[in-house]
Design a protein around this motif. Structure first.
Motif, PDB file in Angstrom:
ATOM      1  N   TYR A 181      -0.114  -2.175  -3.291  1.00 32.95           N
ATOM      2  CA  TYR A 181      -1.417  -2.169  -3.955  1.00 32.95           C
ATOM      3  C   TYR A 181      -2.305  -1.043  -3.430  1.00 32.95           C
ATOM      4  O   TYR A 181      -2.829  -0.223  -4.191  1.00 32.95           O
ATOM      5  N   THR A 182      -2.435  -1.005  -2.092  1.00 35.76           N
ATOM      6  CA  THR A 182      -3.419  -0.127  -1.452  1.00 35.76           C
ATOM      7  C   THR A 182      -3.282   1.338  -1.865  1.00 35.76           C
ATOM      8  O   THR A 182      -4.249   1.951  -2.332  1.00 35.76           O
ATOM      9  N   LEU A 183      -2.081   1.894  -1.696  1.00 32.44           N
ATOM     10  CA  LEU A 183      -1.908   3.321  -1.998  1.00 32.44           C
ATOM     11  C   LEU A 183      -2.171   3.597  -3.470  1.00 32.44           C
ATOM     12  O   LEU A 183      -2.816   4.585  -3.826  1.00 32.44           O
ATOM     13  N   THR A 208      -0.704  -0.431 -11.551  1.00 34.19           N
ATOM     14  CA  THR A 208       0.531  -1.100 -11.157  1.00 34.19           C
ATOM     15  C   THR A 208       0.318  -2.608 -11.246  1.00 34.19           C
ATOM     16  O   THR A 208      -0.810  -3.070 -11.388  1.00 34.19           O
ATOM     17  N   LEU A 209       1.410  -3.345 -11.129  1.00 36.25           N
ATOM     18  CA  LEU A 209       1.340  -4.801 -11.266  1.00 36.25           C
ATOM     19  C   LEU A 209       0.376  -5.454 -10.257  1.00 36.25           C
ATOM     20  O   LEU A 209      -0.453  -6.282 -10.656  1.00 36.25           O
ATOM     21  N   PRO A 210       0.448  -5.074  -8.958  1.00 35.84           N
ATOM     22  CA  PRO A 210      -0.515  -5.684  -8.020  1.00 35.84           C
ATOM     23  C   PRO A 210      -1.973  -5.361  -8.376  1.00 35.84           C
ATOM     24  O   PRO A 210      -2.855  -6.181  -8.143  1.00 35.84           O
ATOM     25  N   MET A 211      -2.212  -4.175  -8.962  1.00 32.34           N
ATOM     26  CA  MET A 211      -3.583  -3.846  -9.358  1.00 32.34           C
ATOM     27  C   MET A 211      -4.045  -4.763 -10.482  1.00 32.34           C
ATOM     28  O   MET A 211      -5.191  -5.216 -10.507  1.00 32.34           O
ATOM     29  N   LEU A 212      -3.145  -5.012 -11.421  1.00 34.10           N
ATOM     30  CA  LEU A 212      -3.474  -5.915 -12.531  1.00 34.10           C
ATOM     31  C   LEU A 212      -3.744  -7.323 -11.994  1.00 34.10           C
ATOM     32  O   LEU A 212      -4.655  -8.016 -12.457  1.00 34.10           O
ATOM     33  N   ALA A 260      -2.219  -8.966  -2.315  1.00 36.02           N
ATOM     34  CA  ALA A 260      -2.946  -9.659  -3.373  1.00 36.02           C
ATOM     35  C   ALA A 260      -2.342 -11.023  -3.741  1.00 36.02           C
ATOM     36  O   ALA A 260      -3.084 -12.003  -3.854  1.00 36.02           O
ATOM     37  N   PRO A 261      -1.012 -11.140  -3.922  1.00 38.00           N
ATOM     38  CA  PRO A 261      -0.451 -12.453  -4.261  1.00 38.00           C
ATOM     39  C   PRO A 261      -0.788 -13.515  -3.210  1.00 38.00           C
ATOM     40  O   PRO A 261      -1.080 -14.663  -3.538  1.00 38.00           O
TER      41      PRO A 261
END
Lengths: 266, 291
Positions: A203-205, A216-220, B119-120
């Motif tokens: 997510y972070t990068l 990306t998926l974690p951002m969503l 996040a999860p």
């Protein structure tokens, strides 16, 4: 003796509950009709998955994450496999700096890596581009790729193999492709899986380097955490399920290797 | 055949050809790892006019930045401590589990859960410990204990719970080989000489394990210090942390001075450097370590 046995059981129960409850809750939340007033969900449905998979951004974000992880694995392989091989065979002097460079990313928090990269790369096509993101992800994930490959190389008697192949007139690329490659394949596969699952969840990068341009998926997921928890749980389950199978594959490969070669360390 | 003769005749050229394979790796590290970090550190010592200054570091004395450092260090230390202590006991319990399948299952659980972070993870804790979370409800309905408003998942306490989650499996995976490295014969010898379980651990087991425990603690500390996704998802800007402050600058959301963020980053790199150095020294002295 009995007391220590009970305390062991208690520790294992604490561990299992602490680790499993958040995961199981996410899975259950994703199929619950409503789950904020009762101890068990008020009913079950697959509606949130249907909604999630039909969301236009979901497919884009999933694709972005899958490809980001894939490109990072490929770049890692191209950079590390030949270099690790040469450093372990014919240029032993390169081994120490290579070890150091692949440990260093552990000491650089991703937030700081992102800050450094966007400070230096300000020129248009590269600045905040997916290309820069792949490079950042590669720097961050190099240790995951290098360690298993280095372990495989260390377990082989490379000097003998190399000398024998050279005497037969094989070139460096031929030795790598036909002799060393198959032998370090387990290291390459587990390294690739580790990198893939790490970057797939990254997510972070992504949020700091490309931002909204390349979701990306974690951002969503973070976005929906604030907007709609049910969609967020469906995204979370999808991402974790993929990551879980990847890490089970890693365990499986590591076990197989242990049985096959005995003295190697993962 | 020709190729071989060529190499035999010119070992220098052969060596140069070999180095072609490692150049991309070193070049890549130089461009995307070393140089950017050096420039970041260098920038932290210069002002916007390009003159050398320590003002960026003096600026860190402002309460908001001191608070960020304090929060980050405190959070990392507490969760590293929880992770080290709990992880050690759990790791030992896993190792001493007799049933092979159960042992494999617990080890697999530790492996799989290292992927459940960021996040999860933050989201999962919102589901279970949020205001309407299942654990919150369970406490209220069954035990009549009302967690809210004293406890908040979107707070420092929430971060401690969530961070400890990702610290635990890491410590377990790190400590199991060290326990396995403690030789059975040492314990038998101690017991034969009349040592109780307590004396064994106090004078033999624990001193031998100390390097592993130190290595584990600093690794977990560094791990928590650098974490961002979990913190951002849970507390966003409610709680100041070093990583969230730096990220605000990168995103350009707040009118912070970028040079100040670079000074913060440099101090953080120093902290990380100390952690990694301690880790490297300690891990070679851990039982079971071969390198």
């Amino acid at each position: 003796m009995k007391d220590s046995k009970t305390s062991k059981v208690i520790f294992l129960i604490i561990f299992a509950v602490y680790m499993l409850v958040p995961i199981l809750a996410t899975y259950m939340f994703s199929v619950a009709v409503r789950w904020d007033r009762t101890i068990l969900p008020e009913g079950y449905t697959l509606k949130w998955y249907a909604e999630t998979f039909h969301h236009p951004y979901f497919i884009i974000a999933l694709k972005n994450s899958l490809f980001l992880a894939l490109y990072t694995v490929v770049l890692n392989l191209v950079l590390i496999v030949p270099a690790a091989y040469i450093a372990h065979t014919r240029l032993p002097g390169a081994k120490m700096p290579m070890d150091l460079l692949t440990i260093l990313p552990f000491g650089i928090p991703r937030v700081i890596l992102a800050l450094a990269l966007i400070t230096v790369f300000t020129i248009r096509p590269i600045a905040r581009s997916p290309f820069l993101l792949v490079s950042a992800c590669t720097v961050f994930s190099m240790p995951y790729m290098y360690r298993p490959i280095a372990n495989s190389l260390e377990a082989m008697d490379l000097r003998t193999i190399n000398d024998a192949a050279r005497l037969q007139g094989a070139s460096a690329s031929q030795i790598l492709l036909y002799i060393i490659g198959p032998n370090i394949l387990t290291g390459i596969v587990s390294g690739s899986l580790l990198v893939y699952s790490a970057i797939f969840a990254e997510y972070t990068l992504a949020v700091l380097i490309t931002g909204a341009r390349f979701k990306t998926l974690p951002m969503l997921l973070v976005e929906f955490t604030r907007r709609d928890g049910r969609i967020a749980s469906a995204i979370s389950v999808t991402a974790f399920t993929i990551a879980m199978f990847l890490s089970l594959a890693i365990i499986f490969i590591a076990r197989k290797r242990e049985h096959g070669q005995g003295k190697e360390k993962v | 055949m020709i190729k071989q003769n060529f190499r035999v005749l010119h070992p220098g050229i052969a060596k140069a050809l070999d180095s072609i394979w490692i150049i991309p790796f070193f070049l890549f590290c130089l461009i995307f790892e070393i140089i950017p970090i050096i420039i970041l550190v260098k920038d932290s010592f210069f002002d916007s006019a390009g003159l050398f200054t320590l003002a960026n570091y003096a600026g860190l004395k402002k309460p908001v930045y001191m608070l960020s450092f304090w929060n980050s260090i405190r959070l990392s230390a507490i969760t590293a401590l929880f992770g080290t202590v709990l992880g050690t006991f759990i790791g030992y319990s896993i190792l001493k589990t007799k049933a092979k399948w159960l042992k494999g299952l617990f080890t697999a659980l530790a492996n799989v859960t290292t992927n459940f972070a960021g996040a999860p993870l933050a989201f999962a804790f919102i589901i279970i410990l949020g205001e309407n979370g299942v654990i919150t409800l369970l406490f209220a309905l069954v035990l009549n204990i009302h967690l809210y408003p004293h406890f908040q998942i979107y707070s420092y306490a929430g971060l401690v719970v969530a961070y400890t989650y990702f610290q635990l499996p890491l410590m377990i995976l790190l400590i199991i080989p060290s326990f396995a490295g403690l030789q059975k014969e040492w314990r038998e010898a101690a017991v034969n000489m009349g040592a109780s379980t307590f004396t064994y651990w106090r004078y033999i087991g624990l001193p031998l394990l100390t390097p592993s425990l130190i290595a584990g603690f600093v690794l977990l500390f560094a791990n928590a210090y650098g974490a961002y996704a979990t913190a951002y998802t849970l507390v966003a800007s409610n709680l100041m942390l070093v990583t969230t402050q730096i990220a605000f600058v990168v995103k350009g959301e707040v009118l912070h001075n970028p040079a100040l963020a670079k000074a913060m980053a440099t101090v953080s790199l120093l902290i990380m450097g100390i952690c990694i150095s301690i880790y490297k020294i300690a891990i070679t002295r851990a039982p079971g370590a071969e390198k």
